[in-house]
Design a protein around this motif. Structure first.
Motif, PDB file in Angstrom:
ATOM      1  N   ALA A 144      -0.182  19.431 -11.140  1.00  0.00           N
ATOM      2  CA  ALA A 144       1.238  19.463 -11.508  1.00  0.00           C
ATOM      3  C   ALA A 144       1.643  18.209 -12.275  1.00  0.00           C
ATOM      4  N   ARG A 145       1.027  17.079 -11.967  1.00  0.00           N
ATOM      5  CA  ARG A 145       1.354  15.851 -12.697  1.00  0.00           C
ATOM      6  C   ARG A 145       0.905  15.938 -14.154  1.00  0.00           C
ATOM      7  N   ASP A 146      -0.186  16.638 -14.400  1.00  0.00           N
ATOM      8  CA  ASP A 146      -0.635  16.845 -15.782  1.00  0.00           C
ATOM      9  C   ASP A 146       0.398  17.650 -16.562  1.00  0.00           C
ATOM     10  N   LEU A 147       0.970  18.660 -15.919  1.00  0.00           N
ATOM     11  CA  LEU A 147       1.980  19.475 -16.606  1.00  0.00           C
ATOM     12  C   LEU A 147       3.239  18.654 -16.887  1.00  0.00           C
ATOM     13  N   VAL A 148       3.606  17.773 -15.966  1.00  0.00           N
ATOM     14  CA  VAL A 148       4.758  16.910 -16.213  1.00  0.00           C
ATOM     15  C   VAL A 148       4.473  15.970 -17.387  1.00  0.00           C
ATOM     16  N   ALA A 149       3.243  15.447 -17.463  1.00  0.00           N
ATOM     17  CA  ALA A 149       2.858  14.586 -18.589  1.00  0.00           C
ATOM     18  C   ALA A 149       2.941  15.354 -19.901  1.00  0.00           C
ATOM     19  N   LEU A 150       2.543  16.619 -19.886  1.00  0.00           N
ATOM     20  CA  LEU A 150       2.663  17.455 -21.080  1.00  0.00           C
ATOM     21  C   LEU A 150       4.125  17.650 -21.459  1.00  0.00           C
ATOM     22  N   LYS A 151       4.972  17.868 -20.469  1.00  0.00           N
ATOM     23  CA  LYS A 151       6.413  18.046 -20.733  1.00  0.00           C
ATOM     24  C   LYS A 151       7.011  16.794 -21.373  1.00  0.00           C
ATOM     25  N   VAL A 152       6.720  15.646 -20.797  1.00  0.00           N
ATOM     26  CA  VAL A 152       7.252  14.383 -21.324  1.00  0.00           C
ATOM     27  C   VAL A 152       6.783  14.161 -22.760  1.00  0.00           C
ATOM     28  N   ARG A 194      -7.833  20.269 -19.837  1.00  0.00           N
ATOM     29  CA  ARG A 194      -7.798  20.493 -18.391  1.00  0.00           C
ATOM     30  C   ARG A 194      -6.980  21.726 -18.025  1.00  0.00           C
ATOM     31  N   ILE A 195      -5.940  22.021 -18.815  1.00  0.00           N
ATOM     32  CA  ILE A 195      -5.162  23.244 -18.567  1.00  0.00           C
ATOM     33  C   ILE A 195      -6.043  24.465 -18.788  1.00  0.00           C
ATOM     34  N   ALA A 196      -6.773  24.475 -19.896  1.00  0.00           N
ATOM     35  CA  ALA A 196      -7.652  25.616 -20.185  1.00  0.00           C
ATOM     36  C   ALA A 196      -8.784  25.704 -19.173  1.00  0.00           C
ATOM     37  N   TYR A 197      -9.249  24.561 -18.734  1.00  0.00           N
ATOM     38  CA  TYR A 197     -10.384  24.478 -17.822  1.00  0.00           C
ATOM     39  C   TYR A 197     -10.014  24.878 -16.399  1.00  0.00           C
ATOM     40  N   GLY A 198      -8.692  24.858 -16.118  1.00  0.00           N
ATOM     41  CA  GLY A 198      -8.237  25.211 -14.779  1.00  0.00           C
ATOM     42  C   GLY A 198      -8.267  24.052 -13.813  1.00  0.00           C
ATOM     43  N   SER A 199      -8.337  22.824 -14.314  1.00  0.00           N
ATOM     44  CA  SER A 199      -8.390  21.661 -13.428  1.00  0.00           C
ATOM     45  C   SER A 199      -7.137  20.804 -13.512  1.00  0.00           C
ATOM     46  N   ALA A 200      -6.159  21.198 -14.339  1.00  0.00           N
ATOM     47  CA  ALA A 200      -4.923  20.421 -14.458  1.00  0.00           C
ATOM     48  C   ALA A 200      -4.083  20.568 -13.195  1.00  0.00           C
TER      49      ALA A 200
END
Length: 930
Positions: free
Chosen positions: A358-366, A350-356
């Motif tokens: 802010a909550r997705d980025l937090v999930a990646l951080k965790v 989803r990050i590459a696709y451009g659909s992620a």
């Protein structure tokens, strides 16, 4: 031709680009559909169908859905197998001249779903492309939601393509019309949910987008691989119309790297779904799945569907499982750390696709915060395999720091509402926030001042998107307002709304700050997301390694909990299992203990077991458990046995259970014969073949003949390890002629009328099937059971009579000519009565077949005796026995005997059922001369 309005003309023009998809046409706050799309969508989505004028003579059918909830409607249509094209406004209406320009921005198909709500967490969603070229098939499978891409070439038969398709279970299939039609005709039963999208390979085999893959990767592709990949990637680019940068790594593989199983074998063994209701519970996947991450669950499923063929790689897996099996604390610590890891594969996509968001980025951080701990635990486990895996783990702590510095811990869902970015990241954003905060403080002060000035305690300052900021006063207090100071802005039922010059001036500053603040936050967020997207390969490799660790701990946990043992596996022939158990059946047993059984298939002690015995005694379960143990060993799991020596098996074939193919027009017996044909064509010495109830579904004689011929072929021509169960007890004599075959049966204990199935496999052949007893415990009415026993006793009595009369008289001068060798009694018995006497049907069948050559032989003697009568006693036919008779008695018996012989000669014995054959013989007996 009707003349439509410019907007409808635009709709029709765009719709022509996607004739096989619903067109969601953006009009204001709605996606609208027209004409046939509207009629079909209204029915499928259960929404209101309306109409509108469009310039033609009749109103145009129309329906629509709100844009903010469109994803739900799109998901429902895609789940039903439809495609949806999303058409958006691509220019500012304020600047447009004429109709606002609109374009398709994405086409959602069953194979290109990215919305997490429409995807199963633990199941991949593959789209597959197939190209026929050079006598083989180019094959490419991609899960766009994870970025996985697999490419291979399937040389040889079409069945190999079907096996591979069954492994991936694609939701969408691309190929030429001819290839898709061939697949549709052969795989309709298990591939019916896949959407078939006809698409011819691109001329020249060019890849789109250019530069997505390195030349080194492209050079590794097999024959027709570039052409197949071009077909797949061209379609994805055409439908998605955005970055596919997460699809970077091509996993090229050879089909012989993995064990092959046809669709029926996968179904019969219930690897990932049950036969009864296609659920996960009750399958091998259900038993082994103790994973805690979504990507671990998907990887375990792939391991089960594609067992390894390389003994060294299998033993690497077993080594890791062994270490975790014996270290409970390490195993549990790994599991706890994995619980904090989100679905990195789909987050990355989803990050590459451009659909992620802010909550997705937090999930990646965790998730990234757990990586150092996971790596340390793998290094400390003492496992060589896990240590090598840990050495490849990139913690990606720099990426984690970027997210931690930029995104708040609990951001909103929408990236357009602001509130995502931490203070201190951007000086400009901090200034705007201060201005906005000051403005709101100023509004609070203004409200206090106005209340004091007017004496109206209920006066308040509010805001809406249409009118902006306002001062609201109830109508009962309007007289207290100072004239000339307040400008009326809106009238409500019980109140009036006003503005003042001072409020209007401050409103402009506040709204400007808020709008600029939201835009700047979005800009900063997109910049961070794009920055992370440039490190997609690092994240994808990390996700794959973490998923592998998750599968290892899952297999170790299940193995320890269920008392599984580590198998010995290698490139030898022998298969030896001590106290083997069926893992799933044992797991679901609520009462009682699963009875373990031995298995030994070797060249010296026999590589083929012929298993007889009653229904319900456990033959099918036993045969399945042997296949399960072999498969579990080859995925790198411990097995349910006291000891197991398992060879690397190239294919498992199973023919278990009745299965009509009604759609294909095939009967149970025809389906069985087609399965047997594949076995005889594809099986090798390294294969495991399992056939349950070989030869059923046709007449007894034909069924037993086919069964014996198949057994002989597998034994003599292939030499594979084979388990065959049958109710043809007569086949037990094959042990004498086939050196590699051994008779086994399921033990039974009888006590009066009570029968107990002991579930134990023992040496030797069974003599009966206890069919009526099984009917009794199944609950058939007592009257049916009693009548069945009466008929059985009657059949047996008639059979014994026929069997006794079929034996030549002792001491006969022509005893050695009583019948040709092929009519000898089965099982090595000297008389038919000694061979399977309780089995009435088999005895009758044997009696019919044995009678023909005997009668024919004696008829020849009768003819000779009639033509050239001798002085004294001669041998004469009485139909089923040889008697002494006087010449003068021949004339009285000739007519009756000839009539009986003629009936025998004209009888269609091959197509008689046992009951018909018995009745036929009974009628002949009544016609015999005394």
């Amino acid at each position: 031709m009707a003349k439509y309005t410019p907007m409808i003309e635009q709709y029709l023009s765009v719709k022509a680009e996607v004739p096989d998809a619903f067109l969601f046409f953006r009009l204001g706050d709605f996606y609208e559909m027209f004409f046939d799309d509207a009629l079909l969508a209204a029915r499928e989505l259960e929404i209101t169908l309306t109409g509108r004028e469009g310039g033609g003579e009749e109103r145009i059918p129309m329906c629509g859905v709100p844009y903010h909830s469109a994803e739900n409607y799109i998901a429902r249509l895609v789940e039903k197998g439809y495609k949806v094209a999303i058409c958006e406004q691509v220019e500012d209406p304020a600047e447009a001249k004429g109709v606002v320009r609109r374009e398709i921005v994405r086409i959602v198909t069953p194979g290109t779903v990215m919305d997490a709500r429409s995807l199963s967490e633990t199941v991949n969603n593959y789209i597959v492309a197939v190209v026929f070229s050079g006598g083989g098939y180019g094959f490419a499978a991609c899960d766009i939601s994870t970025g996985e891409l697999y490419v291979t070439r399937l040389s040889g038969s079409f069945e190999l393509l079907l096996d591979e398709l069954n492994t991936y279970s694609p939701s969408e299939l691309l190929g030429s019309e001819a290839v898709l039609e061939q697949i549709r005709g052969s795989a309709s039963a298990w591939l019916k949910s896949a959407v078939m999208t006809p698409r011819e390979p691109a001329s020249g085999g060019g890849l789109a987008p250019e530069g997505l893959f390195s030349e080194k990767q492209l050079a590794s592709l097999p024959e027709s691989g570039r052409e197949t990949l071009a077909l797949l990637m061209g379609y994805l680019q055409e439908t998605q119309k955005r970055s596919l940068s997460h699809i970077k790594h091509i996993r090229v593989y050879e089909p012989n790297q993995y064990m092959v199983m046809d669709p029926f074998t996968r179904r019969n063994l219930e690897l990932v779904e049950t036969v009864r209701d296609r659920s996960k519970k009750g399958t091998l996947l259900w038993l082994l799945d103790n994973t805690v991450t979504a990507m671990g669950g998907r990887l375990l499923r792939r391991w089960i569907e594609k067992p390894l063929m390389n003994a060294a790689h299998i033993n690497d897996r077993l080594e890791a499982v062994d270490r975790l099996y014996n270290q409970l604390i390490v195993r549990d610590e790994l599991k706890q750390a994995l619980k904090e890891v989100y679905d990195l594969e789909r987050l990355t996509a989803r990050i590459a696709y451009g659909s992620a968001n802010a909550r997705d980025l937090v999930a990646l951080k965790v998730s990234l915060q757990q990586v150092p701990t996971l790596r340390e635990q793998c290094e400390a486990s003492g496992s060589r395999t896990l240590a090598a895996l840990a050495a490849r783990i990139d913690p990606c702590q720099d990426l984690m720091t970027w997210i931690a510095d930029a995104i708040v811990d609990e951001p909103p869902v929408s990236v357009r509402d602001g509130g995502m970015i931490r203070a201190g990241l951007s000086a400009r954003l901090d200034q705007l926030r201060e201005a906005s905060a000051n403005g709101k403080q100023w509004l609070a002060e203004l409200e206090k001042q106005e209340r004091e000035r007017t004496g109206i305690k209920s006066l308040k300052i509010g805001f809406n998107k249409v009118f902006g900021y306002f001062i609201e006063v109830t109508k009962s207090n309007l007289a207290q307002l100072e004239e000339g100071r307040y400008e009326r802005k809106q009238t409500l039922a019980n109140a009036e709304r006003f503005v003042t010059p001072e409020l209007k001036e401050k409103e402009a500053l506040i709204l400007e700050a808020q709008e600029s603040m939201v835009d700047l936050e979005y800009e900063l967020f997109v910049g961070l997301r794009d920055q992370l997207a440039s490190y997609i390969p690092r994240l994808q490799q990390l996700a794959e390694l973490i998923a592998t660790v998750d599968v290892y701990q899952s297999l170790a946990h299940v193995s320890a909990s269920n008392r599984f043992t580590r198998p010995e596996i290698g490139d030898f022939y022998e298969l030896e299992i001590e106290e083997g158990r069926h893992p799933v059946v044992e797991a679901v047993l609520e009462d009682g203990v699963f009875i373990a059984n031995e298995t030994k298939l070797t060249r010296e002690d026999g590589n083929m077991l012929l298993i007889t015995g009653p229904n319900m005694a456990g033959k099918s379960t036993y045969m399945r458990q042997v296949a399960m143990i072999c498969l579990m060993a080859q995925i790198g799991c411990f097995v349910p046995a006291k000891r197991a020596k398992v060879p690397v098996i190239d294919r498992i074939f199973t023919r278990i259970g009745a299965a009509d193919d009604l759609i294909g027009g095939q009967s149970t017996f025809m389906v069985e014969m087609m399965d047997i044909q594949v076995m005889t064509e594809k099986a090798t010495e390294r294969s495991l073949v399992i056939i349950d109830e070989l030869g059923r579904g046709t007449s007894t004689g034909e069924g037993m003949s086919i069964a014996q011929a198949v057994i002989e072929f597998l034994h003599d021509k292939i030499g594979c390890k084979t388990l065959v169960s049958t109710h043809f007890h007569e086949l037990a004599h094959l042990e004498e002629s086939l050196g590699g075959l051994r008779n086994y049966c399921m033990a039974v204990k009888e006590s009066g009328k009570q029968v107990t199935f002991l579930r134990r496999l023992i040496r030797g052949a069974a003599s009966t099937s206890y069919g009526i007893y099984c009917a009794q415990i199944a609950g058939l009415p007592d009257s049916i059971i009693e009548r069945s026993y009466e008929l059985l006793n009657s059949f047996e009595a008639r059979t014994e009579l026929l069997q006794g009369r079929l034996q030549p008289a002792a001491g006969s001068a022509n005893e050695q000519d009583a019948g040709p060798p092929e009519t000898a009694a089965p099982n090595g018995a000297e008389t038919i009565a000694e061979a399977s006497a309780p089995d009435a049907q088999a005895a009758v069948r044997y009696a019919v077949e044995a009678a023909v050559p005997t009668v024919q032989l004696q008829a020849e003697r009768l003819d000779a005796a009639t033509k050239e009568p001798e002085v004294g006693d001669i041998v004469q036919l009485s139909l089923f026995a040889v008697h002494e008779a006087k010449p003068e008695k021949l004339s009285k018996r000739d007519a009756k005997a000839d009539k009986v012989l003629e009936q025998l000669r004209s009888a269609d014995l091959m197509n008689m059922t046992p009951m018909t054959a018995m009745n036929f013989l009974y009628e002949l007996k009544k016609q015999l001369p005394n």
